[in-house]
Motif scaffolding. Sequence first.
Motif, PDB file in Angstrom:
ATOM      1  N   UNK A  12      37.843  35.615  36.137  1.00  0.00           N
ATOM      2  CA  UNK A  12      38.279  34.384  35.509  1.00  0.00           C
ATOM      3  C   UNK A  12      39.791  34.280  35.521  1.00  0.00           C
ATOM      4  N   UNK A  13      40.291  33.041  35.631  1.00  0.00           N
ATOM      5  CA  UNK A  13      41.724  32.797  35.525  1.00  0.00           C
ATOM      6  C   UNK A  13      41.929  31.383  35.002  1.00  0.00           C
ATOM      7  N   UNK A  14      43.108  31.127  34.458  1.00  0.00           N
ATOM      8  CA  UNK A  14      43.411  29.817  33.912  1.00  0.00           C
ATOM      9  C   UNK A  14      44.708  29.296  34.504  1.00  0.00           C
ATOM     10  N   UNK A  15      44.679  28.031  34.908  1.00  0.00           N
ATOM     11  CA  UNK A  15      45.854  27.362  35.444  1.00  0.00           C
ATOM     12  C   UNK A  15      46.322  26.340  34.418  1.00  0.00           C
ATOM     13  N   UNK A  38      33.257  32.001  43.497  1.00  0.00           N
ATOM     14  CA  UNK A  38      33.572  31.107  42.388  1.00  0.00           C
ATOM     15  C   UNK A  38      32.330  30.334  41.975  1.00  0.00           C
ATOM     16  N   UNK A  39      32.041  30.335  40.685  1.00  0.00           N
ATOM     17  CA  UNK A  39      30.863  29.652  40.163  1.00  0.00           C
ATOM     18  C   UNK A  39      31.200  28.296  39.555  1.00  0.00           C
ATOM     19  N   UNK A  40      32.282  28.242  38.797  1.00  0.00           N
ATOM     20  CA  UNK A  40      32.593  27.015  38.065  1.00  0.00           C
ATOM     21  C   UNK A  40      34.101  26.856  37.893  1.00  0.00           C
ATOM     22  N   UNK A  41      34.530  25.612  37.869  1.00  0.00           N
ATOM     23  CA  UNK A  41      35.906  25.271  37.514  1.00  0.00           C
ATOM     24  C   UNK A  41      35.792  24.173  36.453  1.00  0.00           C
ATOM     25  N   UNK A  84      28.884  26.706  42.993  1.00  0.00           N
ATOM     26  CA  UNK A  84      27.723  27.365  43.603  1.00  0.00           C
ATOM     27  C   UNK A  84      28.086  28.650  44.350  1.00  0.00           C
ATOM     28  N   UNK A  85      28.865  29.500  43.690  1.00  0.00           N
ATOM     29  CA  UNK A  85      29.283  30.788  44.264  1.00  0.00           C
ATOM     30  C   UNK A  85      30.003  30.626  45.596  1.00  0.00           C
ATOM     31  N   UNK A  86      30.969  29.735  45.615  1.00  0.00           N
ATOM     32  CA  UNK A  86      31.840  29.498  46.775  1.00  0.00           C
ATOM     33  C   UNK A  86      32.573  30.797  47.088  1.00  0.00           C
ATOM     34  N   UNK A 108      32.513  35.690  40.206  1.00  0.00           N
ATOM     35  CA  UNK A 108      32.243  37.116  40.350  1.00  0.00           C
ATOM     36  C   UNK A 108      33.093  37.717  41.459  1.00  0.00           C
ATOM     37  N   UNK A 109      33.582  38.922  41.205  1.00  0.00           N
ATOM     38  CA  UNK A 109      34.294  39.707  42.214  1.00  0.00           C
ATOM     39  C   UNK A 109      33.328  40.792  42.666  1.00  0.00           C
ATOM     40  N   UNK A 110      32.881  40.689  43.905  1.00  0.00           N
ATOM     41  CA  UNK A 110      31.928  41.675  44.440  1.00  0.00           C
ATOM     42  C   UNK A 110      32.677  42.702  45.278  1.00  0.00           C
ATOM     43  N   UNK A 111      32.412  43.968  44.982  1.00  0.00           N
ATOM     44  CA  UNK A 111      33.053  45.076  45.696  1.00  0.00           C
ATOM     45  C   UNK A 111      31.960  45.846  46.417  1.00  0.00           C
TER      46      UNK A 111
END
Length: 143
Positions: A12-15, A38-41, A84-86, A108-111
Amino acid sequence: MEPQGPGSVLFGCELTADTKSYTFQVDEEDDSDHILALSVVCLTDGAKDECNVVEVVGRNHENQEIAVPVANLKLSCQPLLSLDNFKLQPPVTFRLAAGSGPVHLAGWHRIVHREDASFEEDDDLSEEEEEEVELAPIMPAKK
């Protein structure tokens, strides 16, 4: 939002007007594959009723920097957008190109560790399975 597997962590991050950009990057010496989904903005508490344009800044196939708008949010008509998980590959920068926010991005950050064999099994078909897959021919429409 659902986790994307055991190697996934919430992102997550905020602009805002004060923080117009955020860069997601990983250590260059890291041998793992990283995917940011990315799921949602969405606009968050304190947002004004103005257009807030969020851009993704990355590199194209010629290694040139490009900026692509992915969301145009306005409190009165579209305060939230599902992505939609872009999937993006780091490094990638998110930029508030217009508006004052605050805009929150979540995903989500997938490693995936390269020695992890399940990565190859999940994402790639074996050669035998690829040969078995046949596409049906395209037929003309009936009138």
